[in-house]
Design a protein around this motif. Structure first.
Motif, short mmCIF file in Angstrom:
data_model
loop_
_atom_site.label_atom_id
_atom_site.label_comp_id
_atom_site.label_asym_id
_atom_site.label_seq_id
_atom_site.Cartn_x
_atom_site.Cartn_y
_atom_site.Cartn_z
N ILE A 50 32.95 31.46 49.96
CA ILE A 50 33.45 32.81 50.18
C ILE A 50 34.00 33.40 48.88
O ILE A 50 33.76 34.57 48.56
N THR A 51 34.72 32.58 48.12
CA THR A 51 35.20 33.03 46.80
C THR A 51 34.02 33.35 45.90
O THR A 51 34.03 34.34 45.16
N PHE A 52 32.98 32.51 45.97
CA PHE A 52 31.77 32.72 45.20
C PHE A 52 31.16 34.09 45.49
O PHE A 52 30.83 34.86 44.59
N LEU A 53 31.02 34.41 46.77
CA LEU A 53 30.40 35.68 47.17
C LEU A 53 31.23 36.89 46.77
O LEU A 53 30.70 37.95 46.45
N SER A 54 32.57 36.74 46.77
CA SER A 54 33.43 37.87 46.44
C SER A 54 33.48 38.14 44.93
O SER A 54 33.90 39.22 44.51
N LEU A 357 33.89 32.57 37.45
CA LEU A 357 34.80 31.92 38.39
C LEU A 357 34.14 31.54 39.73
O LEU A 357 34.37 30.43 40.23
N PRO A 358 33.31 32.41 40.34
CA PRO A 358 32.69 32.00 41.61
C PRO A 358 31.76 30.80 41.48
O PRO A 358 31.67 29.99 42.41
N ILE A 359 31.09 30.69 40.34
CA ILE A 359 30.23 29.52 40.12
C ILE A 359 31.11 28.27 40.05
O ILE A 359 30.82 27.24 40.65
N GLY A 360 32.23 28.40 39.32
CA GLY A 360 33.18 27.30 39.24
C GLY A 360 33.78 26.96 40.59
O GLY A 360 33.94 25.78 40.94
#
Length: 409
Positions: A50-54, A357-360
């Motif tokens: 979800i963080t990745f998508l945002s 950051l989302p990849i991480g």
């Protein structure tokens, strides 16, 4: 005036006020989404997803957004993005109000938020220089903006923790929806005189390449952005795993998670206050190095913390280091980039920060699922130390080359 000297500027004062109100709602929504997702799925991987998508749109769109913002009216772009983000918060509120706990729609709305933020953050950062008439107050304005962001990070999660356990997630989303009214009203009240740069007639992708070439010819700016990207990939994703610390490692509730987020906000707030007190010609590279070390050591300490209190303290110290590091890099880029290239330079910073950051987050969420959260967070801290070491080596090497060139002339 001292620490609040940039508030003497009318437009910046309005911007600061609107942000102060809206960001509390934004942080409440972030906490509510993270807690809701983990409650529904109990999956560290899906939490990272979800963080990745945002945030992933920032990786793909940030350079394009930078070129777009440099070509168009930053103020109008900001107004449009704030309205769309308000509607996104409203959609979440309606969905949860009707008990539609569907991870697909939560993910879809998170993706919408990410797409809009790609343009919103770039426009907001680029507009900052136009809100402060006296350019000597710009570093203070950037630091104060960071301080209000992190004060909201302190207050928002604390309120969210209480509201989540009493009124439910939908109320957090509704409060965020209403908080955007403050931003929009303040934007309407501004009296801006934006300098119109002649629009480039070249293809926007050629324009974008100019931004890349500009950074390539400015190694001091490029090294800051590369360090930001490395930290976003390998260190900063520890924040995504805080719900796991709250719920599983320390057997807590939504209130416990609110404590973790508030501890991070508390540390970051003090980091921002420190940045706001800096004098104009402060050595920002040194602050980047020291804050990077503080961040890395605190993340390792968080991973091995035997008690909740110690874990909260480590989270606060890590956030302080993170705040000082990101704010120093941001300030350096804004004060050293050419005016015509500022939007594109900042877009690469946003890509390195919010885009990587989302990849991480996805990677660390997956690794935490495979090897355990504490092991992965300890790895993140050690990686942070290596990143700072590489940055110090690069700065030393670059300065030696510069000094040799000066001595030859």
């Amino acid at each position: 005036m001292g620490i609040f000297r940039s508030l003497k500027h009318y437009n910046y004062r309005l911007f600061f006020t609107g942000q102060a109100i809206s960001l509390v709602g934004t942080w409440m929504q972030r906490v509510a989404v993270s807690w809701l997702v983990y409650q529904i799925t109990e999956s560290a991987f899906l939490l990272g997803l979800i963080t990745f998508l945002s945030l992933i749109p920032s990786l793909v769109l940030a350079p394009y957004a930078g070129s777009y913002v440099d070509r168009h009216n930053k103020y109008k772009i900001l107004m449009i993005t704030q309205i769309i983000l308000m509607l996104q918060a409203g959609a979440l509120a309606v969905m949860i109000w009707f008990k539609v706990y569907d991870i697909f729609w939560i993910a879809a709305l998170s993706l919408v938020q990410g797409l809009v933020n790609s343009f919103d953050v770039t426009a907001r950062q680029s507009l900052m220089v136009n809100l402060v008439e006296d350019k000597e107050d710009l570093p203070n304005a950037i630091a104060l903006n960071s301080s209000v962001f992190n004060a909201a990070r302190l207050v928002g999660p604390a309120l969210a923790g209480v509201i989540l356990s009493t009124l439910g997630e939908d109320m957090c989303f509704l409060i965020n929806f209403l908080s955007f009214i403050a931003v929009i009203v303040c934007l309407v009240m501004m009296k801006l005189k934006l300098q119109e740069h002649p629009k480039s007639r070249e293809n926007i992708w050629i324009d974008l390449r100019k931004g890349y070439d500009y950074l390539k010819s400015s190694p001091d700016l490029a090294s800051m952005i590369i360090m930001m990207a490395a930290s976003s990939l390998l260190v900063i994703p520890f924040t995504t795993l805080l719900p796991v610390f709250a719920k599983d490692i320390f057997n807590g509730t939504a209130t416990t998670f609110g404590w973790f987020e508030s501890a991070a906000g508390f540390g970051a707030f003090f980091g921002a206050i420190y940045m706001a007190t800096l004098k104009v010609n402060q050595n920002l590279q040194k602050i980047v190095m020291v804050s990077g070390i503080l961040l890395a050591v605190s993340v390792v300490a968080l991973a091995i913390s035997p008690s909740l209190i110690l874990a909260l303290i480590c989270t606060g110290l890590a956030a302080l280091g993170l705040m000082a590091q990101t704010s120093s890099i941001n300030t350096y880029l804004q004060t050293h980039a050419d005016d015509l290239m500022r939007g594109r330079t900042l877009s690469y910073y946003i890509m390195a920060y919010q885009g990587v950051l989302p990849i991480g987050s996805l990677l660390m969420g997956y690794l935490a699922h495979q090897f355990g959260t504490q092991t992965v967070v300890a790895f993140e801290g050690l990686a942070g130390l290596l990143i700072v070491g590489a940055f110090i080596y690069n700065e030393k090497h670059r300065n030696e080359i510069k000094n040799n060139a000066v001595s030859l002339t």
